[in-house]
Design an enzyme around this catalytic site. Structure first.
Site, mmCIF file in Angstrom:
data_model
loop_
_atom_site.group_PDB
_atom_site.id
_atom_site.type_symbol
_atom_site.label_atom_id
_atom_site.label_comp_id
_atom_site.label_asym_id
_atom_site.label_seq_id
_atom_site.Cartn_x
_atom_site.Cartn_y
_atom_site.Cartn_z
ATOM 1 N N HIS A 2 61.142 47.321 43.194
ATOM 2 C CA HIS A 2 60.459 47.900 44.364
ATOM 3 C C HIS A 2 59.698 49.168 43.984
ATOM 4 O O HIS A 2 59.499 50.041 44.815
ATOM 5 C CB HIS A 2 61.451 48.227 45.488
ATOM 6 C CG HIS A 2 62.373 47.103 45.840
ATOM 7 N ND1 HIS A 2 62.088 46.168 46.809
ATOM 8 C CD2 HIS A 2 63.577 46.745 45.303
ATOM 9 C CE1 HIS A 2 63.090 45.302 46.881
ATOM 10 N NE2 HIS A 2 63.992 45.614 45.968
ATOM 11 N N SER B 240 35.186 60.545 34.387
ATOM 12 C CA SER B 240 34.522 60.497 35.688
ATOM 13 C C SER B 240 33.182 61.198 35.586
ATOM 14 O O SER B 240 33.028 62.151 34.829
ATOM 15 C CB SER B 240 35.406 61.182 36.727
ATOM 16 O OG SER B 240 34.629 61.606 37.827
ATOM 17 N N LYS C 143 39.119 63.934 34.371
ATOM 18 C CA LYS C 143 39.641 62.585 34.580
ATOM 19 C C LYS C 143 39.495 61.657 33.386
ATOM 20 O O LYS C 143 38.559 61.749 32.616
ATOM 21 C CB LYS C 143 38.979 61.944 35.803
ATOM 22 C CG LYS C 143 39.482 62.574 37.084
ATOM 23 C CD LYS C 143 39.283 61.672 38.259
ATOM 24 C CE LYS C 143 40.258 60.511 38.253
ATOM 25 N NZ LYS C 143 39.916 59.567 39.319
ATOM 26 N N GLU D 15 41.994 48.268 34.688
ATOM 27 C CA GLU D 15 41.557 47.907 36.041
ATOM 28 C C GLU D 15 40.666 46.666 36.009
ATOM 29 O O GLU D 15 40.716 45.820 36.907
ATOM 30 C CB GLU D 15 40.832 49.085 36.689
ATOM 31 C CG GLU D 15 41.790 50.212 37.024
ATOM 32 C CD GLU D 15 41.086 51.503 37.419
ATOM 33 O OE1 GLU D 15 41.761 52.370 37.974
ATOM 34 O OE2 GLU D 15 39.876 51.658 37.151
ATOM 35 N N GLN E 286 28.881 18.065 38.047
ATOM 36 C CA GLN E 286 28.106 19.047 37.284
ATOM 37 C C GLN E 286 28.588 20.473 37.604
ATOM 38 O O GLN E 286 28.474 21.363 36.779
ATOM 39 C CB GLN E 286 26.615 18.903 37.613
ATOM 40 C CG GLN E 286 25.707 19.782 36.780
ATOM 41 C CD GLN E 286 24.244 19.368 36.918
ATOM 42 O OE1 GLN E 286 23.828 18.369 36.348
ATOM 43 N NE2 GLN E 286 23.475 20.122 37.670
HETATM 44 N N1 ARG Z 1 23.972 17.226 33.773
HETATM 45 C C1 ARG Z 1 24.929 16.249 34.163
HETATM 46 C C2 ARG Z 1 26.289 16.891 34.382
HETATM 47 O O1 ARG Z 1 26.503 17.993 33.936
HETATM 48 C C3 ARG Z 1 25.007 15.180 33.163
HETATM 49 C C4 ARG Z 1 25.404 13.867 33.723
HETATM 50 C C5 ARG Z 1 24.308 13.316 34.523
HETATM 51 N N2 ARG Z 1 24.591 11.980 34.890
HETATM 52 C C6 ARG Z 1 23.953 11.390 35.917
HETATM 53 N N3 ARG Z 1 24.276 10.201 36.220
HETATM 54 N N4 ARG Z 1 23.009 12.015 36.594
HETATM 55 O O2 ARG Z 1 27.176 16.341 35.013
#
Ligand code: ARG
Length: 459
Positions: free
Chosen positions: A159, A280, A286, A293, A325
């Site tokens: 604590h 600071s 300081k 941090e 993606q």
């Molecule tokens: N740039 C795409 C990704 O990072 C690659 C795969 C794309 N495939 C597709 N069927 N459009 O996922």
């Protein structure tokens, strides 16, 4: 059938879905090397399968090595609006170098769906192995400091209140062993990252009887992914890695928080090296623990990247969907944060100056109240009773203003007749820590044993 309204001229994309919103080249270019190595291995397997000739393979390989050299030397020129992602960019450039006829054969039987996960898995495997090395280095610093500074005794807190005396090394190892568990987990995670998805096609598999084992070996994978649909759908290997990183950073933030507290003037147990603190702009006296941090603060983005990644996968239908993606950036970002953080933590810990006199001065006789209770336990008094008796000693000390360890033998005896003169021995911080000698405790032998356990885990 009525066609939809024409997009305005200033919209982000025209009739077809193209342009910036779709692009990933600005971040997935980080995977250029893996993409090229994957392509070479894939072409080699296609040559073995007889789908391209040996001569064509050699042209492709030589061309791809040139493309890699361009990236390596920052000479690769991305064509805006054409190079959608790293896969198309590399293939476009290969075509310029060796001619489109042969370059056009590279992608035979292959899909970007398998290509992107292949790149990600190779990249992540290499990064996690580097991180493993950084973590081992950090833990070596923990072990070395714990051994060297084993005689420093300081307050242990619950604590954030003074609780019982402990060795500084015991504190070091409390965090060190958490990081060592992270190390064990990491080694487990890498095994599942390092699996080969290449040869899975868009989703249904490869139609040219590709030798996937050969690719596995060339690219240094530990094994195959056994289902082509699963292989292109799966980002669990990233999820697991980012969950790992989020937890490591959570540990890091608690470690940093302790040190921030210990470095205040009020505590003064440690002093950060100048390289890891800043002054600071206003207050000349300081010295701010910025490094700690930031370690604490970056645990937030590490968690955020993990959350982004998990949300991006929720509810997706089978196999590849473009949402995936969105798994690349959180991966690139969080892994860098984690890697940098471990290295910074290493520097902070290695250069930290400890002040054992301040640690000792922060000890308070009340922290030995449990030892007073334990004294009577050793004389056969039930603990529930001894706890109460010790509490009365605390009260006596508070009422009289006499520190508990300076109460006279008569005063103690008056509280309970079972106190003997040897009660004086209970008021010794060294004795107190040495009594905690069961495995895992703060006695010297237990702490040395912890150092051994930790060191053995480093491999
Ligand atoms: N740039 C795409 C990704 O990072 C690659 C795969 C794309 N495939 C597709 N069927 N459009 O996922």
């Amino acid at each position: 059938m009525a066609s939809g309204a024409k997009p305005e001229g200033n919209m982000l994309w025209g009739g077809r879905f193209t342009g910036k919103y779709n692009e990933s080249i600005y971040f997935d270019r980080a995977l250029y090397k893996q993409d090229i190595l994957g392509s070479i291995a894939f072409a080699r397997a296609n040559a073995k399968a007889g789908i391209i000739s040996q001569d064509e393979f050699q042209q492709i390989e030589a061309g791809l090595r040139k493309v890699q050299a361009e990236w390596d030397t920052d000479a690769f020129v991305i064509v805006p609006g054409v190079d959608e992602d790293i896969h198309t960019a590399n293939e476009r450039r290969l075509g310029e170098i060796i001619g489109k006829h042969v370059a056009g054969k590279l992608h035979t039987g292959r899909s970007r769906n398998e290509q992107v996960v292949c790149d990600m898995r190779m990249w992540l495997r290499d990064e996690l192995r580097a991180i493993e090395g950084h973590l081992v280095s950090l833990l070596r610093v923990v072990a070395a400091r714990a051994e060297k500074e084993i005689d420093y005794v300081m307050p242990g807190y619950t604590h954030l209140q003074r609780a019982q005396p402990i060795r500084w090394s015991h504190w070091l190892l409390s965090h060190g062993l958490a990081f060592a568990s992270d190390l064990e987990r990491l080694r487990e995670v890498v095994k599942r990252v390092n699996r080969n998805p290449l040869g899975c096609g868009a989703l249904a598999g490869n139609p040219f009887n590709l030798d996937r084992d050969m690719i596995t070996e060339e690219l240094g994978f530990d094994g195959l992914l056994w289902n082509s649909m699963g292989a292109v759908a799966d980002r669990d290997f990233v999820t697991e890695s980012l969950q790992w990183g989020a937890m490591l950073m959570q540990h890091m933030s608690r470690w940093a928080e302790d040190l921030i507290i210990y470095s205040t003037s009020e505590f003064g147990f440690v002093r950060l090296a100048d390289a890891y603190s800043t002054g600071s702009s206003l207050m000349p006296q300081k010295k701010n623990p910025d490094s700690l941090e930031l370690l604490r603060g970056r645990s937030a983005s590490a968690f955020g990247d993990m959350a982004t990644l998990m949300m991006a996968q929720k509810g997706l239908p089978s196999t590849y969907n473009k949402d995936l993606q969105e798994s690349v950036e959180p991966m690139l970002r969080q892994v860098k944060t984690v890697s940098d953080s471990i290295q910074i933590a290493n520097g902070v810990l290695a250069t930290l100056v400890t002040n054992p006199a301040k640690m000792r001065a922060a000890l308070d006789p009340f922290m030995l109240a449990t030892d007073v209770a334990d004294y009577l336990v050793r004389k056969g008094v039930p603990f529930r009773e001894t706890h109460h008796i010790s509490g009365r000693c605390v009260a006596e000390s508070e009422q009289t203003g006499i520190p508990m360890n300076e109460l006279s033998y008569e005063q103690m005896k008056a509280i309970d007749a079972r106190f003997d003169e040897d009660i004086a021995d209970a008021f010794d911080y060294e004795v107190s820590v040495e009594r905690r000698s069961a495995k895992g405790g703060t006695s010297k032998s237990s702490v040395l044993e912890q150092i051994e356990v930790l060191t053995a885990m480093l491999g």
